[in-house]
Structure formats: structure tokens, C-alpha cells
Scaffold this active site. Structure first.
Site, PDB file in Angstrom:
ATOM      1  N   ASP A   1      13.851  12.513  57.086  1.00 24.34           N
ATOM      2  CA  ASP A   1      14.796  11.458  57.413  1.00 24.34           C
ATOM      3  C   ASP A   1      15.346  10.808  56.143  1.00 24.34           C
ATOM      4  O   ASP A   1      16.194   9.918  56.207  1.00 24.34           O
ATOM      5  CB  ASP A   1      14.192  10.432  58.367  1.00 24.34           C
ATOM      6  CG  ASP A   1      12.938   9.762  57.828  1.00 24.34           C
ATOM      7  OD1 ASP A   1      12.542  10.049  56.676  1.00 24.34           O
ATOM      8  OD2 ASP A   1      12.341   8.949  58.574  1.00 24.34           O
ATOM      9  N   SER A   2      14.888  11.306  54.994  1.00 19.91           N
ATOM     10  CA  SER A   2      15.502  10.943  53.713  1.00 19.91           C
ATOM     11  C   SER A   2      16.982  11.282  53.701  1.00 19.91           C
ATOM     12  O   SER A   2      17.745  10.766  52.874  1.00 19.91           O
ATOM     13  CB  SER A   2      14.800  11.666  52.560  1.00 19.91           C
ATOM     14  OG  SER A   2      14.748  13.071  52.790  1.00 19.91           O
TER      15      SER A   2
ATOM     16  N   GLU B   1       2.437  10.005  49.764  1.00 20.06           N
ATOM     17  CA  GLU B   1       3.571   9.562  48.956  1.00 20.06           C
ATOM     18  C   GLU B   1       3.232   8.330  48.141  1.00 20.06           C
ATOM     19  O   GLU B   1       2.739   7.327  48.668  1.00 20.06           O
ATOM     20  CB  GLU B   1       4.778   9.271  49.861  1.00 20.06           C
ATOM     21  CG  GLU B   1       6.000   8.827  49.092  1.00 20.06           C
ATOM     22  CD  GLU B   1       7.261   8.747  49.923  1.00 20.06           C
ATOM     23  OE1 GLU B   1       8.317   8.370  49.372  1.00 20.06           O
ATOM     24  OE2 GLU B   1       7.192   9.072  51.134  1.00 20.06           O
TER      25      GLU B   1
ATOM     26  N   ASP C   1      11.130  15.657  60.486  1.00 11.61           N
ATOM     27  CA  ASP C   1      10.672  14.287  60.699  1.00 11.61           C
ATOM     28  C   ASP C   1      11.005  13.780  62.095  1.00 11.61           C
ATOM     29  O   ASP C   1      12.118  14.000  62.596  1.00 11.61           O
ATOM     30  CB  ASP C   1      11.350  13.349  59.703  1.00 11.61           C
ATOM     31  CG  ASP C   1      10.540  13.141  58.438  1.00 11.61           C
ATOM     32  OD1 ASP C   1       9.315  13.349  58.470  1.00 11.61           O
ATOM     33  OD2 ASP C   1      11.136  12.755  57.420  1.00 11.61           O
TER      34      ASP C   1
ATOM     35  N   GLU D   1       5.043   9.347  60.422  1.00 11.01           N
ATOM     36  CA  GLU D   1       4.486   8.444  59.431  1.00 11.01           C
ATOM     37  C   GLU D   1       3.396   7.555  60.023  1.00 11.01           C
ATOM     38  O   GLU D   1       3.464   7.162  61.188  1.00 11.01           O
ATOM     39  CB  GLU D   1       5.583   7.557  58.835  1.00 11.01           C
ATOM     40  CG  GLU D   1       6.617   8.303  58.020  1.00 11.01           C
ATOM     41  CD  GLU D   1       7.637   7.377  57.373  1.00 11.01           C
ATOM     42  OE1 GLU D   1       7.400   6.147  57.345  1.00 11.01           O
ATOM     43  OE2 GLU D   1       8.673   7.874  56.894  1.00 11.01           O
TER      44      GLU D   1
ATOM     45  N   LYS E   1       6.738  15.999  61.646  1.00 10.73           N
ATOM     46  CA  LYS E   1       6.039  15.044  60.780  1.00 10.73           C
ATOM     47  C   LYS E   1       6.242  13.635  61.302  1.00 10.73           C
ATOM     48  O   LYS E   1       7.331  13.292  61.766  1.00 10.73           O
ATOM     49  CB  LYS E   1       6.546  15.140  59.342  1.00 10.73           C
ATOM     50  CG  LYS E   1       5.844  14.170  58.366  1.00 10.73           C
ATOM     51  CD  LYS E   1       6.249  14.401  56.942  1.00 10.73           C
ATOM     52  CE  LYS E   1       7.607  13.838  56.604  1.00 10.73           C
ATOM     53  NZ  LYS E   1       7.624  12.340  56.672  1.00 10.73           N
TER      54      LYS E   1
END
Length: 272
Positions: free
Chosen positions: A55-56, A190, A94, A125, A123
């Protein structure tokens, strides 16, 4: 055979089991982000083993200041583009902000990324072992993400290193163990101190991929645009301009891949 050459077949799609085998034999895993079919094909050809549709994309592709505006439709579109561009790399997508607030939402959105987007793994978070266990129990491979969590930026108060304090480090270790026990097949760490990442990588049996987490992780991931020195923003401390000295974009990506495989990246200057 060169020390960085992959020992898995180049004719088949890599799986979570292949990544696990790489960790078991101490072979580093190379990973980069991609958001379209063209770059996906270049990464695949260069030997990159994991392509992360992060999602970057909200920041490097769409021009937002955070990843929070990225939607499921955005992720589905870009994941489908990436999956069509590569034949060998494992594609991880993501789940964006607020897309896994319940088990049902997580399952429905993960299914979209896999069925329509072609992702091989999703993925998410944070410490959500409940979601991980539910998804894995229904056939969805899951990659966890701990340390600096961009989707939690409004809670964290900024993009800063996590786990410096003993209590925070202990919490991240505990969260990592809980994600593995819930069935996660991969973990991204990260922006944490290299010593903490080393401890987690050694303690977990699943592969740990670092970004700003030192050399002792089982693999490395960076944002593709950062290593190509593309974009208006300042490149993070943990990244490196691989276009320096490279004759082409393809060479830069290949040089990154080799540097990761030979454990020449990251160096101390790229670590905390």
C-alpha cells in the site's frame, strides 16, 4: 554455482515452502515492491524472489503523504497488474487500512486479492493473530508486519524507529511469536534496531524479511522507486540508490538482488 544463485527451479512459481527452505539453508531472500506489470516482469527476470504489492503505492505512485487513502479497489487493480507481469516470483499483496477490522472483512478482502488479483499471499499490519489464524485456516497464506506500521501512523505520531525501549522490544518479540503460532508463513520487520531484528529472526522458524532492520534478517525488502532514485521525497536512511554505477534499471535491480543474496546489503549505515 555462484553463491547468490537460487537453488529453486526457475520454471515454477515460488511458494511459501520455497521461502522456508531458503531460510533453513541460510539463503537470503530478495524482495522489492512493484505496482505494475512492466516493473513486475523486470523484477522477475532479475531473480527477485518476492514481489510486494504494497500500500506504499499510495505515497510513491498516487502522491499521498501516507498509505491511509489506499482502497481495496486500488490494491486489487495493482495486484492484478503485477501478477500478470511475473511468472516465478511470489506475489504478496497488502490488505489496506481498515480492510480487516473483522474476520469476515479480512476473509472477503483476502479472497478478492487472491481470486481476482492473483496474489499468492496477503500481508497485514500489526499483532492480529486472530485474523491470521482464521485466514490460514481457510487456505490463505499470510505475511505479518511488525515494527513501524504505516497504517498506524496517526497513532505512532510519525515515521520513526520502533523497539528502542526494552518494553517495546519485548512487545514486538511477543507479537512476532504470536503471529508465527497463529500460522503466519512470513514476517516483515520495519524500522527496528538491528539487534532486535536479529533476535526475532533467530527465534522464529519462519522467514523474517527486514526493511531498515539490519543484515541479520532472512531477507530484505525495499521500495522499488527508492532504489531507482525515483520520486520527490527524501530516500529513507535504510535504503540505497542502486542506480549509482548501474548501466540500466535492469542492472540496478539485479545489483540489489545480488547484494541481498551475498549479504552485502544492508550495511551498518543503512541500519539502526
Amino acid at each position: 554455482m555462484k553463491p547468490y544463485a537460487s537453488r529453486v527451479s526457475e520454471k515454477k512459481r515460488l511458494s511459501v515452502n520455497d521461502l522456508q527452505a531458503m531460510k533453513n539453508r541460510d539463503e537470503k531472500i530478495s524482495c522489492l515492491t512493484a505496482y505494475d506489470a512492466s516493473f513486475s516482469a523486470v523484477l522477475d527476470k532479475a531473480g527477485i524472489e518476492v514481489i510486494l504489492v504494497g500500500d506504499s503505492l499510495g505515497m510513491v505512485f498516487q502522491g499521498h503523504t501516507t498509505t491511509l487513502p489506499v482502497t481495496m479497489d486500488d490494491m486489487l487493480y495493482h495486484t492484478a497488474c503485477v501478477s500478470r507481469g511475473c511468472n516465478r516470483a511470489l506475489v504478496v499483496a497488502d490488505l489496506p487500512f481498515m480492510s480487516y477490522t473483522s474476520l469476515l472483512a479480512a476473509a472477503e478482502n483476502a479472497a478478492r486479492l487472491i481470486q481476482s488479483g492473483g496474489a499468492n499471499m496477503i500481508k497485514l499490519e500489526g499483532a492480529r493473530p486472530d485474523v491470521v489464524s482464521f485466514l490460514v485456516g481457510n487456505g490463505v497464506p499470510v505475511c505479518g508486519h511488525l515494527g513501524l506500521l504505516p497504517q498506524f501512523i496517526n497513532c505512532l505520531g510519525g515515521y520513526k524507529v520502533q523497539g528502542r525501549e526494552l518494553s517495546d522490544a519485548e512487545r514486538i518479540i511477543s507479537d512476532a511469536v504470536s503471529l508465527e503460532q497463529a500460522g503466519a508463513g512470513l514476517l516483515i520487520l520495519e524500522c527496528v534496531p538491528a539487534s532486535l531484528a536479529q533476535t526475532i529472526s533467530q527465534q522464529l522458524t519462519i522467514p523474517v524479511i527486514g526493511i531498515g532492520a539490519g543484515i541479520d534478517c532472512d531477507g530484505q525488502v525495499l521500495v522499488l522507486y527508492d532504489i531507482l532514485n525515483i520520486g520527490a521525497g527524501r530516500r529513507p536512511k535504510f535504503s540505497k540508490d542502486f542506480m549509482q554505477g548501474a548501466a540500466s534499471i535492469e542492472d540496478a535491480i539485479r545489483n540489489y538482488h545480488i547484494a541481498v543474496k551475498e549479504a552485502r546489503f544492508p550495511t551498518i549505515e543503512h541500519s539502526y
